[in-house]
Write a protein that holds these residues in place. Structure first.
Motif, short mmCIF file in Angstrom:
data_model
loop_
_atom_site.label_atom_id
_atom_site.label_comp_id
_atom_site.label_asym_id
_atom_site.label_seq_id
_atom_site.Cartn_x
_atom_site.Cartn_y
_atom_site.Cartn_z
N ILE A 37 -4.99 -26.51 -19.60
CA ILE A 37 -5.42 -25.12 -19.47
C ILE A 37 -7.01 -25.02 -19.53
O ILE A 37 -7.48 -25.53 -20.43
CB ILE A 37 -4.56 -24.26 -20.38
CG1 ILE A 37 -3.25 -24.41 -20.25
CG2 ILE A 37 -5.10 -22.90 -20.06
CD1 ILE A 37 -2.56 -23.61 -21.09
N LEU A 38 -7.48 -24.45 -18.50
CA LEU A 38 -8.97 -24.20 -18.43
C LEU A 38 -9.17 -22.94 -18.51
O LEU A 38 -8.66 -22.10 -17.81
CB LEU A 38 -9.72 -25.02 -17.50
CG LEU A 38 -9.63 -26.38 -17.18
CD1 LEU A 38 -10.29 -27.08 -16.17
CD2 LEU A 38 -9.80 -27.44 -18.60
N THR A 39 -10.14 -22.45 -19.42
CA THR A 39 -10.34 -21.10 -19.39
C THR A 39 -11.91 -20.81 -18.91
O THR A 39 -13.02 -21.84 -19.01
CB THR A 39 -10.31 -20.43 -20.91
OG1 THR A 39 -10.62 -18.83 -20.47
CG2 THR A 39 -11.15 -21.01 -21.76
N PHE A 40 -12.41 -19.82 -18.36
CA PHE A 40 -13.77 -19.53 -17.76
C PHE A 40 -14.00 -17.96 -17.66
O PHE A 40 -12.79 -17.43 -17.36
CB PHE A 40 -14.03 -20.17 -16.39
CG PHE A 40 -13.20 -19.76 -15.47
CD1 PHE A 40 -11.76 -20.35 -15.31
CD2 PHE A 40 -13.30 -18.55 -14.79
CE1 PHE A 40 -10.71 -19.64 -14.37
CE2 PHE A 40 -12.44 -18.12 -13.79
CZ PHE A 40 -11.13 -18.53 -13.61
N ALA A 41 -15.03 -17.61 -17.89
CA ALA A 41 -15.24 -16.33 -17.67
C ALA A 41 -15.50 -15.48 -16.19
O ALA A 41 -16.11 -16.30 -15.34
CB ALA A 41 -16.82 -15.87 -18.17
N VAL A 42 -14.71 -14.92 -15.63
CA VAL A 42 -14.35 -14.46 -14.42
C VAL A 42 -15.83 -14.03 -14.18
O VAL A 42 -16.34 -14.29 -12.82
CB VAL A 42 -13.25 -13.43 -14.34
CG1 VAL A 42 -13.27 -12.86 -12.93
CG2 VAL A 42 -12.11 -13.59 -14.79
N TYR A 64 -4.93 -28.33 -13.23
CA TYR A 64 -5.30 -27.42 -14.46
C TYR A 64 -4.61 -26.18 -14.11
O TYR A 64 -4.58 -25.73 -12.80
CB TYR A 64 -6.55 -27.29 -14.63
CG TYR A 64 -7.38 -28.69 -14.74
CD1 TYR A 64 -7.26 -29.38 -15.98
CD2 TYR A 64 -8.28 -29.14 -13.93
CE1 TYR A 64 -7.85 -30.65 -16.08
CE2 TYR A 64 -8.76 -30.16 -14.10
CZ TYR A 64 -8.57 -31.20 -15.22
OH TYR A 64 -9.34 -32.43 -15.44
N LYS A 65 -4.07 -25.60 -14.92
CA LYS A 65 -3.75 -24.06 -14.94
C LYS A 65 -4.92 -23.39 -15.41
O LYS A 65 -5.43 -23.59 -16.40
CB LYS A 65 -2.59 -23.90 -15.91
CG LYS A 65 -2.01 -22.53 -15.92
CD LYS A 65 -1.61 -21.86 -14.52
CE LYS A 65 -0.19 -22.53 -14.19
NZ LYS A 65 0.12 -22.25 -12.63
N LEU A 66 -5.43 -22.36 -14.56
CA LEU A 66 -6.66 -21.69 -14.91
C LEU A 66 -6.20 -20.54 -15.73
O LEU A 66 -5.28 -19.77 -15.22
CB LEU A 66 -7.21 -21.29 -13.56
CG LEU A 66 -7.74 -22.30 -12.60
CD1 LEU A 66 -8.60 -22.16 -11.50
CD2 LEU A 66 -8.74 -23.34 -13.59
N LEU A 67 -7.24 -20.18 -16.60
CA LEU A 67 -6.97 -19.05 -17.62
C LEU A 67 -8.15 -18.18 -17.48
O LEU A 67 -9.02 -18.45 -18.53
CB LEU A 67 -6.60 -19.65 -18.89
CG LEU A 67 -6.43 -18.63 -20.01
CD1 LEU A 67 -5.30 -17.42 -19.83
CD2 LEU A 67 -6.42 -19.10 -21.42
N PRO A 68 -8.16 -17.36 -16.47
CA PRO A 68 -9.69 -16.47 -16.31
C PRO A 68 -9.79 -15.77 -17.60
O PRO A 68 -8.60 -15.40 -18.24
CB PRO A 68 -9.35 -15.61 -15.01
CG PRO A 68 -8.06 -16.36 -14.59
CD PRO A 68 -7.23 -16.83 -15.61
N ASN A 69 -10.81 -15.61 -18.08
CA ASN A 69 -11.10 -14.78 -19.26
C ASN A 69 -11.98 -13.52 -19.09
O ASN A 69 -12.71 -13.60 -18.02
CB ASN A 69 -11.38 -15.31 -20.64
CG ASN A 69 -12.90 -16.02 -20.52
OD1 ASN A 69 -13.79 -15.34 -20.35
ND2 ASN A 69 -13.05 -17.41 -20.62
#
Ligand SMILES: CC(=O)[C@@H](O)[C@H](O)COP(=O)(O)O
Length: 255
Positions: A37-42, A64-69
């Motif tokens: 899971i990778l997160t990133f700032a939209v 990866y599963k994307l986890l927008p934040n």
């Protein structure tokens, strides 16, 4: 397995994608970490302009599963708008709700986090709120229907590690959804302690991206999280005030 909403993951490390020295190191560190899971700032993505450079372009996003934040939001309304933008661009149905209430400490605003989470749940998102280590707020977020609770270990980017293990343990004990310790991890030992406390996962960024050798640190974090989880499952010995011999002599006849 880490289960969040309808998804299952074998890695318990969730990784942020910002602040790496360059995109090659980012790619290598992400791969070595084993994170799924990778997160990133939209707000930092050119989400509707595929031909524009973006800071995830070196990564094979199919892996990866994307986890927008919703980083950058300071109100529920802003967070909701960012989340809807992410979904409209087809990024993912999971969202990390991050509503910052204080620009100095980057601590989350509890009221706005609750409001944003409630609305996004109604909209059908899989909602993972970044929250303080307040035990009752964590409970309220779970009761709303959040799919995971993400209490901070300490302020974002501070690397202070877990400053309130007592609260974290209470949150973990009461929670029926995954608890992912998010932000403030500084060293592999911090991540291991979070897992030994019974956390279901750890989300971190700066400790890897800001390390002298991010790739090596990514490996260290992976191993620490695995070791911490194993230790938790194995069940540690209780702490005692006094010594007890490791090789007891009772019952042994010595000639
Ligand atoms: C990337 C992200 O989502 C951060 O907001 C997160 O909270 C990580 O914090 P650290 O950089 O302290 O690990």
């Amino acid at each position: 397995m880490l289960k969040i909403g309808t998804y299952e993951f074998s890695s318990r490390l969730l990784l942020g994608t910002g602040k790496y020295p360059n995109f090659d190191i980012q790619k290598e560190a992400v791969e070595v970490s084993g994170a799924e899971i990778l997160t990133f700032a939209v707000r930092r993505m050119n989400i509707f302009e595929a031909n524009q450079p973006n800071f995830l372009e070196k990564l094979n996003l199919n892996n990866y599963k994307l986890l927008p934040n919703t980083a950058g939001a300071s109100t529920a309304e802003e967070a909701i708008r960012i989340a809807k933008l992410a979904r409209a661009s087809g990024l993912c149905d999971m969202i990390k709700v991050e509503v910052i209430g204080c620009q100095k400490t980057l601590l989350p605003d509890p009221i706005e986090t609750l409001k944003a989470s409630e609305e996004l749940l109604k909209e059908g998102f899989i909602v993972l709120p970044y929250t303080s280590d307040d035990v009752l707020l964590a409970k309220r977020l779970e009761e709303l229907g959040c799919h995971a609770i993400m209490p901070g270990a300490s302020p974002i980017g501070s690397g202070q590690g877990i400053i309130n293990p007592v609260n974290l343990r209470f949150i973990i004990e009461q929670s029926k959804v995954p608890v992912i310790v998010d932000a403030g991890i500084g060293a592999p030992s911090d991540a291991a302690i979070a897992m030994e406390l019974g956390a279901d996962g750890v989300l971190l960024n700066t400790a890897i991206s800001g390390a002298n050798d991010p790739v090596k640190m990514a490996k260290a974090m992976k191993l620490a999280i695995e070791a911490g989880r194993l230790g938790y499952e194995a069940g540690r010995i209780p702490k005692k005030q006094y010594a007890s011999a490791s090789s007891p002599m009772e019952g042994m006849s010595i000639g």
